[in-house]
Design an enzyme around this catalytic site. Sequence first.
Site, short mmCIF file in Angstrom:
data_model
loop_
_atom_site.label_atom_id
_atom_site.label_comp_id
_atom_site.label_asym_id
_atom_site.label_seq_id
_atom_site.Cartn_x
_atom_site.Cartn_y
_atom_site.Cartn_z
N CYS B 102 0.91 -1.13 0.00
CA CYS B 102 0.00 0.00 0.00
C CYS B 102 0.96 1.18 0.00
CB CYS B 102 -0.82 -0.03 1.29
SG CYS B 102 -2.04 1.26 1.32
N ASN B 206 -9.74 3.16 2.94
CA ASN B 206 -9.01 4.42 3.10
C ASN B 206 -8.26 4.83 1.84
OD1 ASN B 206 -7.05 2.48 3.24
ND2 ASN B 206 -6.00 3.32 5.01
N LEU B 209 -7.96 9.17 -4.21
CA LEU B 209 -7.29 9.95 -5.23
C LEU B 209 -7.64 11.39 -4.88
CD1 LEU B 209 -7.85 9.00 -8.95
CD2 LEU B 209 -6.98 11.19 -8.22
N GLU B 210 -6.62 12.24 -4.74
CA GLU B 210 -6.89 13.59 -4.24
C GLU B 210 -6.24 14.65 -5.12
OE1 GLU B 210 -7.21 13.65 0.32
OE2 GLU B 210 -5.57 15.03 -0.07
N PRO B 382 0.39 11.42 3.47
CA PRO B 382 -0.99 11.92 3.35
C PRO B 382 -1.67 12.08 4.71
CG PRO B 382 -0.87 9.61 2.70
CD PRO B 382 0.52 10.03 3.06
N MET B 385 -8.79 13.40 4.68
CA MET B 385 -9.31 14.13 3.52
C MET B 385 -9.78 15.55 3.84
SD MET B 385 -12.69 11.91 2.90
CE MET B 385 -13.93 11.69 4.16
N SER B 389 -1.79 17.32 3.56
CA SER B 389 -0.77 16.30 3.37
C SER B 389 0.58 16.99 3.30
CB SER B 389 -1.01 15.55 2.07
OG SER B 389 -2.22 14.84 2.14
N HIS B 408 4.07 7.48 8.05
CA HIS B 408 3.40 7.28 6.75
C HIS B 408 2.09 8.02 6.61
CE1 HIS B 408 0.41 4.80 8.64
NE2 HIS B 408 -0.08 4.36 7.51
N GLY B 409 1.54 8.54 7.69
CA GLY B 409 0.23 9.19 7.55
C GLY B 409 -0.27 9.69 8.88
#
Lengths: 139, 485
Positions: B102, B206, B209-210, B382, B385, B389, B408-409
């Site tokens: 991922c 989760n 595409l942003e 990232p 939403m 990021s 990682h996030g």
Amino acid sequence: MKKAFEIIDHASDVGIIAYGTDAEELFSNAALALFSLITEPESVEEKLHLDLEVSSEDRDSLLVEWLNELIYLFDVKHILFNRFDIENLTHNELKATCYGEGFDPMKHKIKIGVKAATYHMLKLGKDGGGYKAQIILDI
Amino acid sequence: MARWQGQLVKIDDYRWEIPQNYKTGMRVPGLIYASKEMLESMCEEQTPEQVANVAFLPGIVGYSFAMPDIHWGYGFPIGGVAAMDIKDGVVSPGGVGYDINCGVRLLRTSLSEAEVRPRINELINELFLNVPSGLGSEGKIKVSQKEMNQLMVEGARWAVKRGLGSEEDLDVTEEGGCLGGADPGKISDKAAKRGMPQAGTLGSGNHFLEIQVVKEIFDPHIASIMGITEIGQILVLIHTGSRGFGHQVCTDHLRVMEGAVSKYGIKLPDRQLACAPIASSEGQDYLGAMACAANYAWVNRQCIAHWVRESFSKVFGKSPEKLGMKQVYDVAHNIAKIEEHTIDGHKLKVCVHRKGATRAFPAGHKDTPRRYKEVGQPVLVPGDMGRCSFVAVGTQKAMSESFGSTCHGAGRVLSRGAARRSMKGGDVVRELEHKGITIKAGNISSLAEEASQAYKDITEVIDVVHQAGISRKVAMAIPMGVIKG
């Protein structure tokens, strides 16, 4: 009547606790719990059936493998099940006939995608007069 | 869940050690990167216990690491890093996770917010049509068994050879988009059957595409090398992995590892930590299969990036080249890799498990791509939403301390169930619209699970890794349009 299963929270995923008066019912209820997470079980009709055989090292991992087999059948063959006849269950083998129908986007609502049954916090044992199991699912 | 009661020793404001004597059986201490406030919530969740459990694994060297975005996972925490000596250490599928490779890929554009905002709905709709997403989504590319065998070995190059992207994309992809040692012979028929129809799909959960807008540039020199030069510039972030294929590979090999644990007499505090010696046939089989799934995920992101470029091209009536749609980088955050690291002055080959953690190699490292040789490997982090990021780079400190790894996030703070109970999908859509973020999702009701409130604030996470010196922040972007599967 005792409930068949309940859904529990887990940090990033979801878990099920299944009950059964015997091990066969426990395995059947765990599978029902799985499909109740994926879709609305009332919307699924018995239009087809499939004979399944699953084997593993022990009873605990057999439960994980059983659910993983059903997850696989939904992911690849897109079959939703709502009834399970567990015909033979030993400590490491299971034979079952599963009833359900092919996924129809017009008819079935998919609630979440379950991707795997895990060994994490896996518990299976006697509970009062019956059986109880906890399985965490990766979604 | 009861609060974790173990001992934590403060090293500095951002480093906390779980002493090796916390539990009998720990082979190394644990090290958590966190602020004091973050540590509180980690203890509420019992995650330090998992950090301590990983320290039981044979061959582990240095520390069992936890990044500030850590949260409770299966066996291994998500946000964990563990390196095992390849001579006497183990490899554990749980240390990689179900969604093998991922990861995230970032594209930059020459477009500005002013050019994109008026057309955001059109663009999001076009992307939604062009990039297969959602539960059980099937790809636009039809992959035969023979092609599946090729793509498992070739990785992103398989897609580039078919005209989906360019050689330049591969130069700025971790491992060039192809992890060596992939062995399709170790892939079950079931895994291949799950993988073939899902190649080139975004998936659900989760994954997203942003379309993002650059809001802040912290290091203009490094940012300019990445092609990030203006506030208001448009970026595109793609987050997906190996879909049902990776899950089946993990499931299949966990089962094998279950047997290996007793065969090799390995004592574990948690069944989900199942592992096998790296040198054993079970260990090698897993690494060969894992590489197949990692390569599949790179094919996935390569295909999706191509369709993103096509969609922008259609909406703006210009070629992707004219729109400046170059790839900044592509990084894995669930993977195990054989790498060379220096420990106590000695070079050692280790298998670094990064589960919910990102490689963060410094400037000058042989595996840092040419374009970034002088500044360090880009790290893409990232957030949720509704927030933002970050883009960062790897550092020498990460190399010497955390096996070249960072966060990682954002990491979850609310379980999916708790998030669903606290808000409705429709409310999340309205809240995002209020912030100027357009969202399109396959399943609105599950959106609540991915709401801002369900995640840690990414800004706090990035501040910890920046202050601790294991990566350096470069730029920050906020979402303008989001597609969720």
